[in-house]
Scaffold this active site. Structure first.
Site, PDB file in Angstrom:
ATOM      1  N   CYS A  74       0.836  -1.204   0.000  1.00 54.49           N
ATOM      2  CA  CYS A  74       0.000   0.000   0.000  1.00 54.49           C
ATOM      3  C   CYS A  74       0.879   1.266   0.000  1.00 54.49           C
ATOM      4  O   CYS A  74       1.847   1.360   0.767  1.00 54.49           O
ATOM      5  CB  CYS A  74      -0.908  -0.009   1.227  1.00 54.49           C
ATOM      6  SG  CYS A  74      -2.016   1.416   1.256  1.00 54.49           S
ATOM      7  N   CYS A  78       0.491   4.609   6.955  1.00 52.27           N
ATOM      8  CA  CYS A  78      -0.120   4.464   8.291  1.00 52.27           C
ATOM      9  C   CYS A  78       0.867   3.727   9.217  1.00 52.27           C
ATOM     10  O   CYS A  78       1.259   2.590   8.920  1.00 52.27           O
ATOM     11  CB  CYS A  78      -1.424   3.693   8.189  1.00 52.27           C
ATOM     12  SG  CYS A  78      -2.509   4.343   6.901  1.00 52.27           S
ATOM     13  N   CYS A  81       0.434   0.025  10.302  1.00 57.99           N
ATOM     14  CA  CYS A  81      -0.024  -0.985   9.336  1.00 57.99           C
ATOM     15  C   CYS A  81       1.116  -1.772   8.689  1.00 57.99           C
ATOM     16  O   CYS A  81       1.989  -1.198   8.022  1.00 57.99           O
ATOM     17  CB  CYS A  81      -0.849  -0.302   8.248  1.00 57.99           C
ATOM     18  SG  CYS A  81      -1.500  -1.508   7.061  1.00 57.99           S
ATOM     19  N   CYS A 118     -16.708  -8.832   5.210  1.00 59.51           N
ATOM     20  CA  CYS A 118     -16.000  -7.589   4.880  1.00 59.51           C
ATOM     21  C   CYS A 118     -14.793  -7.899   4.004  1.00 59.51           C
ATOM     22  O   CYS A 118     -14.048  -8.837   4.288  1.00 59.51           O
ATOM     23  CB  CYS A 118     -15.521  -6.905   6.158  1.00 59.51           C
ATOM     24  SG  CYS A 118     -16.818  -6.677   7.364  1.00 59.51           S
ATOM     25  N   CYS A 149     -19.558  -5.723   3.195  1.00 60.52           N
ATOM     26  CA  CYS A 149     -18.819  -4.551   3.659  1.00 60.52           C
ATOM     27  C   CYS A 149     -17.503  -4.515   2.887  1.00 60.52           C
ATOM     28  O   CYS A 149     -16.971  -5.572   2.540  1.00 60.52           O
ATOM     29  CB  CYS A 149     -18.553  -4.673   5.165  1.00 60.52           C
ATOM     30  SG  CYS A 149     -17.554  -3.332   5.843  1.00 60.52           S
ATOM     31  N   CYS A 209     -19.195   2.295   8.457  1.00 54.69           N
ATOM     32  CA  CYS A 209     -18.467   1.616   9.530  1.00 54.69           C
ATOM     33  C   CYS A 209     -17.224   2.465   9.770  1.00 54.69           C
ATOM     34  O   CYS A 209     -16.382   2.592   8.873  1.00 54.69           O
ATOM     35  CB  CYS A 209     -18.100   0.207   9.085  1.00 54.69           C
ATOM     36  SG  CYS A 209     -16.983  -0.639  10.211  1.00 54.69           S
ATOM     37  N   ARG A 281     -17.849  -2.355  17.734  1.00 53.24           N
ATOM     38  CA  ARG A 281     -17.154  -3.618  17.429  1.00 53.24           C
ATOM     39  C   ARG A 281     -15.781  -3.690  18.090  1.00 53.24           C
ATOM     40  O   ARG A 281     -14.974  -2.772  17.976  1.00 53.24           O
ATOM     41  CB  ARG A 281     -16.988  -3.792  15.917  1.00 53.24           C
ATOM     42  CG  ARG A 281     -16.225  -5.078  15.570  1.00 53.24           C
ATOM     43  CD  ARG A 281     -16.137  -5.338  14.090  1.00 53.24           C
ATOM     44  NE  ARG A 281     -17.453  -5.371  13.512  1.00 53.24           N
ATOM     45  CZ  ARG A 281     -17.827  -4.658  12.450  1.00 53.24           C
ATOM     46  NH1 ARG A 281     -16.952  -3.883  11.850  1.00 53.24           N
ATOM     47  NH2 ARG A 281     -19.048  -4.738  11.993  1.00 53.24           N
TER      48      ARG A 281
HETATM   49  S1  SF4 Z   1      -4.156   1.023   6.910  1.00 57.64           S
HETATM   50 FE1  SF4 Z   1      -2.598  -0.064   5.690  1.00 57.64          FE
HETATM   51  S2  SF4 Z   1      -3.715  -0.775   3.905  1.00 57.64           S
HETATM   52 FE2  SF4 Z   1      -4.989   0.828   4.838  1.00 57.64          FE
HETATM   53  S3  SF4 Z   1      -4.386   2.726   3.849  1.00 57.64           S
HETATM   54 FE3  SF4 Z   1      -3.077   2.554   5.655  1.00 57.64          FE
HETATM   55  S4  SF4 Z   1      -1.209   1.517   4.918  1.00 57.64           S
HETATM   56 FE4  SF4 Z   1      -2.813   1.197   3.379  1.00 57.64          FE
END
Ligand code: SF4
Length: 335
Positions: A74, A78, A81, A118, A149, A209, A281
């Site tokens: 990705c 984040c 993540c 989901c 979802c 959600c 949740r």
């Molecule tokens: S949480 Fe992970 S998968 Fe979702 S946008 Fe952020 S880096 Fe990408």
């Protein structure tokens, strides 16, 4: 005198009484949310459970299953993540799954008791050609009799409308934390981007959600800010996932201190009180939670879990363990 005639619950003072009425409100202030966090723990849990019972059957737990339909690589950063291409968590970038393979997983989830399926993709936002395939998945999952979802990143208004036409019931898009702390966690987008996608989803007629993550090094004021933001949206999210950070090796938050379980329960209780008609949740982080903490979360008004051995790329309690815990607590899957 019979002691049982004395109520052990102190009467809330007038401003707090408004917060504890159980009414659905959209004018929450941070001061009010902070006052809920400051309640003595027994009072907070009592009021959360009382308000929970105004809107829900307290024995019922909604069960969702989450499948990663496109894992890793990705472009977003984040900090929590493992799927971010900016980090080194060892998650291999895969292509979008085939529709048939997703439907096989949905059938298995239904057989295991899930009512909602989901589908998560590690994208900043979906390309229109990817959306064709996702729409086919949504149609197929819906035809199996499951609620659908998806969580695919940021959406434009036309993309949200396409998903709605395919039969998407819910779109997950978390605010993660307070507006003030957001920049500490993500630099590749801004808070307003999230709010814009939520607007598009809502305008398309898809249920929302939306929740956040605790234990990322934020302060209580950030948990207050996050819940105040969620509870002040024009319509409350129908589902509010409260995640506990999973500290994954190779991500910038891998060395965060363990989060206080009772503060986690408090966060759940405050979310329940502030969004009384929403499903709250217990999401990521249950693998690291004791049964006692989870039981307290249910008492505090949580009424949904993710079921299945994996949450995208991080571990989740085995199905048998969840079933045993629900049995022990006398809880049943939501109809
Ligand atoms: S949480 Fe992970 S998968 Fe979702 S946008 Fe952020 S880096 Fe990408």
């Amino acid at each position: 005198m019979d002691d049982r005639t004395h109520s052990p619950i102190p009467k809330p003072n007038p401003p707090l009484a408004r917060c504890l009425s159980g009414a659905v409100r959209h004018d929450w202030t941070r001061t009010e949310i902070a006052a809920l966090f400051d309640l003595p723990f027994p009072d907070l849990i009592f009021h959360a459970q009382r308000i929970h019972r105004l809107h829900f059957d307290p024995r019922e737990v909604q069960i969702s299953t989450l499948l990663s339909i496109k894992t890793g690589g990705c472009p977003e950063d984040c900090a929590y993540c493992p799927q971010s291409a900016h980090h080194h968590a060892g998650v291999k970038a895969d292509k979008l799954m085939e529709v048939g393979a997703v439907l096989d997983e949905a059938r298995a989830a239904k057989a295991a008791g899930a009512s909602r399926f989901c589908m998560g993709a590690a994208w900043r936002s979906p390309k229109d050609r990817d959306l064709d395939q996702v729409c086919a998945m949504v149609e197929g999952v819906r035809a199996l009799g499951l609620e659908t979802c998806a969580t695919l990143g940021m959406l434009t208004a036309p993309q949200a409308a396409r998903l709605k036409n395919a039969g998407l019931d819910y779109y997950n898009h978390n605010l993660d934390t307070s507006p003030e702390f957001y920049g500490e966690i993500i630099s590749t987008r801004i808070y307003q981007d999230r709010l814009d996608t939520l607007d598009h989803v809502r305008a398309a007629g898809i249920h929302v959600c939306c929740g956040g993550i605790v234990g990322m090094g934020e302060g209580r004021q950030d948990r207050i800010g996050m819940i105040a933001t969620l509870a002040s949206l024009p319509a409350h999210p129908e589902s509010v996932p409260i995640n506990l950070l999973v500290r994954v090796e190779g991500t910038p938050l891998a060395r965060e201190a363990a989060f206080d379980p009772l503060e986690f329960v408090r966060t759940v209780a405050v979310a329940r009180i502030a969004m009384p008609a929403s499903v709250v949740r217990l999401s990521a982080g249950r693998e690291d939670m004791s049964e006692e903490t989870q039981a307290l979360c249910f008492l505090a008004g949580a009424n949904s879990i993710f079921h299945g051995p994996k949450l995208l790329t991080t571990p989740n309690p085995a199905r048998e363990r969840d079933i045993a815990l629900l049995d022990k607590l006398g809880l049943v899957p939501m109809r």
